[in-house]
Design a protein around this motif. Structure first.
Motif, PDB file in Angstrom:
ATOM      1  N   SER A 105       0.843  -1.197   0.000  1.00 16.90           N
ATOM      2  CA  SER A 105       0.000   0.000   0.000  1.00 16.90           C
ATOM      3  C   SER A 105       0.877   1.246   0.000  1.00 16.90           C
ATOM      4  CB  SER A 105      -0.916   0.037   1.234  1.00 16.90           C
ATOM      5  OG  SER A 105      -1.809  -1.047   1.244  1.00 16.90           O
ATOM      6  N   LYS A 106       0.341   2.316  -0.593  1.00 17.32           N
ATOM      7  CA  LYS A 106       1.011   3.606  -0.572  1.00 17.32           C
ATOM      8  C   LYS A 106      -0.020   4.678  -0.315  1.00 17.32           C
ATOM      9  CE  LYS A 106       4.140   6.796  -0.979  1.00 17.32           C
ATOM     10  NZ  LYS A 106       5.169   6.968   0.065  1.00 17.32           N
ATOM     11  N   HIS A 107       0.167   5.400   0.797  1.00 15.25           N
ATOM     12  CA  HIS A 107      -0.737   6.497   1.155  1.00 15.25           C
ATOM     13  C   HIS A 107       0.080   7.779   1.245  1.00 15.25           C
ATOM     14  CE1 HIS A 107      -3.405   3.297   3.334  1.00 15.25           C
ATOM     15  NE2 HIS A 107      -3.434   3.183   2.011  1.00 15.25           N
ATOM     16  N   TYR A 108      -0.515   8.873   0.845  1.00  9.24           N
ATOM     17  CA  TYR A 108       0.142  10.174   0.921  1.00  9.24           C
ATOM     18  C   TYR A 108      -0.563  11.004   1.993  1.00  9.24           C
ATOM     19  CZ  TYR A 108       2.052   8.751  -3.584  1.00  9.24           C
ATOM     20  OH  TYR A 108       2.678   8.056  -4.590  1.00  9.24           O
ATOM     21  N   MET A 109       0.206  11.449   2.967  1.00 12.14           N
ATOM     22  CA  MET A 109      -0.365  12.187   4.093  1.00 12.14           C
ATOM     23  C   MET A 109       0.067  13.649   4.028  1.00 12.14           C
ATOM     24  SD  MET A 109      -1.912   9.713   5.741  1.00 12.14           S
ATOM     25  CE  MET A 109      -2.247  10.445   7.340  1.00 12.14           C
ATOM     26  N   SER A 110      -0.866  14.524   4.331  1.00  8.06           N
ATOM     27  CA  SER A 110      -0.556  15.945   4.458  1.00  8.06           C
ATOM     28  C   SER A 110      -1.409  16.506   5.589  1.00  8.06           C
ATOM     29  CB  SER A 110      -0.849  16.692   3.149  1.00  8.06           C
ATOM     30  OG  SER A 110      -2.234  16.713   2.885  1.00  8.06           O
ATOM     31  N   ILE A 162       7.459   0.997  -8.540  1.00  7.27           N
ATOM     32  CA  ILE A 162       8.312   0.084  -9.318  1.00  7.27           C
ATOM     33  C   ILE A 162       9.666   0.720  -9.589  1.00  7.27           C
ATOM     34  CG2 ILE A 162       8.599  -1.076 -11.549  1.00  7.27           C
ATOM     35  CD1 ILE A 162       5.571  -1.435 -11.632  1.00  7.27           C
ATOM     36  N   SER A 163       9.672   2.023  -9.849  1.00  3.11           N
ATOM     37  CA  SER A 163      10.923   2.719 -10.183  1.00  3.11           C
ATOM     38  C   SER A 163      11.768   3.040  -8.960  1.00  3.11           C
ATOM     39  CB  SER A 163      10.614   4.026 -10.919  1.00  3.11           C
ATOM     40  OG  SER A 163       9.986   4.955 -10.044  1.00  3.11           O
ATOM     41  N   GLY A 164      11.200   2.903  -7.752  1.00  4.71           N
ATOM     42  CA  GLY A 164      11.947   3.242  -6.547  1.00  4.71           C
ATOM     43  C   GLY A 164      11.890   4.710  -6.191  1.00  4.71           C
ATOM     44  N   ILE A 165      11.091   5.493  -6.929  1.00  5.11           N
ATOM     45  CA  ILE A 165      10.934   6.915  -6.603  1.00  5.11           C
ATOM     46  C   ILE A 165      10.153   7.065  -5.296  1.00  5.11           C
ATOM     47  CG2 ILE A 165       9.860   9.089  -7.329  1.00  5.11           C
ATOM     48  CD1 ILE A 165      10.451   8.269 -10.217  1.00  5.11           C
ATOM     49  N   ASP A 166       9.067   6.291  -5.175  1.00  7.01           N
ATOM     50  CA  ASP A 166       8.273   6.262  -3.941  1.00  7.01           C
ATOM     51  C   ASP A 166       8.522   4.959  -3.210  1.00  7.01           C
ATOM     52  OD1 ASP A 166       7.156   8.731  -4.262  1.00  7.01           O
ATOM     53  OD2 ASP A 166       5.243   8.008  -5.053  1.00  7.01           O
ATOM     54  N   LYS A 167       8.409   5.004  -1.890  1.00  5.11           N
ATOM     55  CA  LYS A 167       8.549   3.799  -1.072  1.00  5.11           C
ATOM     56  C   LYS A 167       7.178   3.411  -0.522  1.00  5.11           C
ATOM     57  CE  LYS A 167      13.125   5.403   0.230  1.00  5.11           C
ATOM     58  NZ  LYS A 167      13.937   5.987   1.308  1.00  5.11           N
ATOM     59  N   PRO A 168       6.925   2.117  -0.373  1.00  2.01           N
ATOM     60  CA  PRO A 168       5.618   1.685   0.138  1.00  2.01           C
ATOM     61  C   PRO A 168       5.373   2.192   1.557  1.00  2.01           C
ATOM     62  CG  PRO A 168       6.876  -0.160  -0.778  1.00  2.01           C
ATOM     63  CD  PRO A 168       7.811   0.988  -0.691  1.00  2.01           C
ATOM     64  N   SER A 169       4.106   2.447   1.871  1.00  2.00           N
ATOM     65  CA  SER A 169       3.722   2.763   3.247  1.00  2.00           C
ATOM     66  C   SER A 169       3.603   1.485   4.068  1.00  2.00           C
ATOM     67  CB  SER A 169       2.391   3.516   3.271  1.00  2.00           C
ATOM     68  OG  SER A 169       2.461   4.695   2.501  1.00  2.00           O
ATOM     69  N   ASP A 170       3.121   0.432   3.438  1.00  2.00           N
ATOM     70  CA  ASP A 170       2.955  -0.876   4.085  1.00  2.00           C
ATOM     71  C   ASP A 170       3.202  -1.965   3.052  1.00  2.00           C
ATOM     72  OD1 ASP A 170       1.952  -0.263   6.872  1.00  2.00           O
ATOM     73  OD2 ASP A 170       0.406   0.764   5.723  1.00  2.00           O
ATOM     74  N   GLY A 171       3.411  -3.185   3.553  1.00  2.00           N
ATOM     75  CA  GLY A 171       3.600  -4.322   2.662  1.00  2.00           C
ATOM     76  C   GLY A 171       5.043  -4.475   2.237  1.00  2.00           C
ATOM     77  N   GLU A 172       5.263  -5.436   1.337  1.00  2.00           N
ATOM     78  CA  GLU A 172       6.626  -5.757   0.898  1.00  2.00           C
ATOM     79  C   GLU A 172       6.814  -5.495  -0.591  1.00  2.00           C
ATOM     80  OE1 GLU A 172       9.008  -9.043   2.618  1.00  2.00           O
ATOM     81  OE2 GLU A 172       7.052  -9.806   3.261  1.00  2.00           O
ATOM     82  N   PHE A 173       8.000  -4.993  -0.921  1.00  2.00           N
ATOM     83  CA  PHE A 173       8.435  -4.766  -2.297  1.00  2.00           C
ATOM     84  C   PHE A 173       9.702  -5.594  -2.477  1.00  2.00           C
ATOM     85  CE2 PHE A 173      10.469  -1.312  -5.239  1.00  2.00           C
ATOM     86  CZ  PHE A 173      10.310  -2.148  -6.329  1.00  2.00           C
ATOM     87  N   ILE A 174       9.632  -6.606  -3.335  1.00  2.00           N
ATOM     88  CA  ILE A 174      10.729  -7.560  -3.482  1.00  2.00           C
ATOM     89  C   ILE A 174      11.292  -7.470  -4.892  1.00  2.00           C
ATOM     90  CG2 ILE A 174      11.347 -10.012  -3.427  1.00  2.00           C
ATOM     91  CD1 ILE A 174       9.024 -10.372  -1.421  1.00  2.00           C
ATOM     92  N   ILE A 175      12.627  -7.320  -4.993  1.00  2.00           N
ATOM     93  CA  ILE A 175      13.319  -7.239  -6.271  1.00  2.00           C
ATOM     94  C   ILE A 175      14.244  -8.437  -6.400  1.00  2.00           C
ATOM     95  CG2 ILE A 175      14.854  -5.873  -7.728  1.00  2.00           C
ATOM     96  CD1 ILE A 175      14.123  -3.455  -5.907  1.00  2.00           C
ATOM     97  N   CYS A 176      14.022  -9.280  -7.398  1.00  2.00           N
ATOM     98  CA  CYS A 176      14.872 -10.456  -7.614  1.00  2.00           C
ATOM     99  C   CYS A 176      15.060 -11.255  -6.329  1.00  2.00           C
ATOM    100  CB  CYS A 176      16.222 -10.035  -8.193  1.00  2.00           C
ATOM    101  SG  CYS A 176      16.121  -9.331  -9.839  1.00  2.00           S
TER     102      CYS A 176
END
Length: 318
Positions: free
Chosen positions: A8-13, A51-65
């Motif tokens: 998940s990705k949430h943007y907080m302000s 996917i590009s690594g510009i943003d990081k996830p708020s929750d969960g896992e991002f696995i590369i290779c």
């Protein structure tokens, strides 16, 4: 190659909370040609940014290779972006005062094999421009090009990195029908040896070539249609860019800063277990000490113990 687990990705302000992606679990492989569609605000660009690594996830896992990014620091993500991902953004980000050749040259210079000669780099640039159909405009200023030609320059520049992943954000959004179809054919050619992910409002332009179509609405996947199976393989050994083992202290501090919720949970758990351990140790020590004292007293004052103390008066009076 790339795997998301309940990501998940949430943007907080201060004013609002915006949902980018919610609970996404999926995988992308080396020869995938993935079309991502949805209305504005559905999460298409957020998906590309993760996917590009510009943003990081708020929750969960991002696995590369097969390697989790939970403990990645900024340097690790920089290496990933440099070696793995090319990104063709919607506004092109070209230097309009320079020529087509020079715009592509920036990318080739930054990513060419160390020790490459100027002649070798020039051959690479000309080859890329031929691939996108702009060899005859190599020395023309970018500001004089049409929208379709600028898109081709942006694609040539992205190919200058020679990365296994290439991302396109609305590549046909600013083009007329003829140029849009030409760009689609070019992207299809590129996708044959790369993981290609395209976000678009017009998926019908790409579907005859795509291997997969994902539709998003409000950060949720409402459709994930597979047109052809992917070859499950890794494009490159991740050890070329990332260490096999991350030092424990780096894992700890990176986890705190990159995944604050998980980091705080880990700190709380550590202190809770430490306090319980200290309390139990103190109680057990006290019980053991009390038992030892009782054994000593029993030994000293028992009438049957061989080491008992016997006190007698000289006159043997009671």
């Amino acid at each position: 190659m790339i795997e998301f687990i309940n990501l998940s990705k949430h943007y907080m302000s201060a004013e609002k909370h915006t949902v980018g992606i919610t609970g996404l679990t999926t995988s992308f492989y080396s020869n995938d040609f993935v079309v991502v569609s949805g209305s504005s605000g559905s999460g298409k660009t957020t998906l590309l940014n993760i996917i590009s690594g510009i943003d990081k996830p708020s929750d969960g896992e991002f696995i590369i290779c097969n390697q989790s990014t939970d403990y990645f620091g900024e340097k690790d993500f920089d290496n990933y972006r440099k070696n793995y991902v090319s990104f063709v953004q919607q506004d092109y980000n070209l230097i309009e005062s320079q020529s087509v050749f020079d715009n592509v040259k920036w990318s080739v210079d930054l990513n060419a094999i160390k020790g490459s000669t100027k002649r070798e780099k020039r051959v690479i640039i000309i080859t890329l421009l031929e691939k996108v159909g702009l060899s005859d405009k190599a020395f023309q200023k970018v500001k004089l090009l049409s929208a379709g030609e600028r898109q081709r320059v942006a694609i040539a520049r992205a190919l200058g990195k020679d990365c296994p992943i290439i991302l396109f954000d609305e590549p046909t959004g600013n083009l007329d029908v003829i140029n849009a179809k030409a760009i689609v054919e070019l992207i299809n050619e590129i996708s044959k040896d790369k993981l290609t992910v395209v976000s678009t409002h017009n998926p019908e332009l790409f579907l005859k070539h795509a291997s997969r179509h994902i539709e998003l609405q409000r950060g949720l996947v409402v459709k994930d249609h597979l047109f052809r199976a992917s070859d499950v393989e890794l494009l490159k050994d991740p050890r070329a860019y990332f260490k096999d083992e991350v030092p424990l202290k780096n894992m700890f501090f990176n986890n705190i800063f990159n995944q604050p919720k998980r980091g705080l949970t880990m700190i709380f758990s550590f202190f809770f277990v430490s306090i319980i351990t200290l309390i139990l140790s103190s109680v057990l020590f006290h019980i053991n000490d009390q038992n030892n004292l009782e054994r000593v007293e029993d030994s000293m004052f028992s009438n049957f113990d061989k080491q008992r103390l016997i006190v007698s008066k000289f006159d043997n009076m009671p």
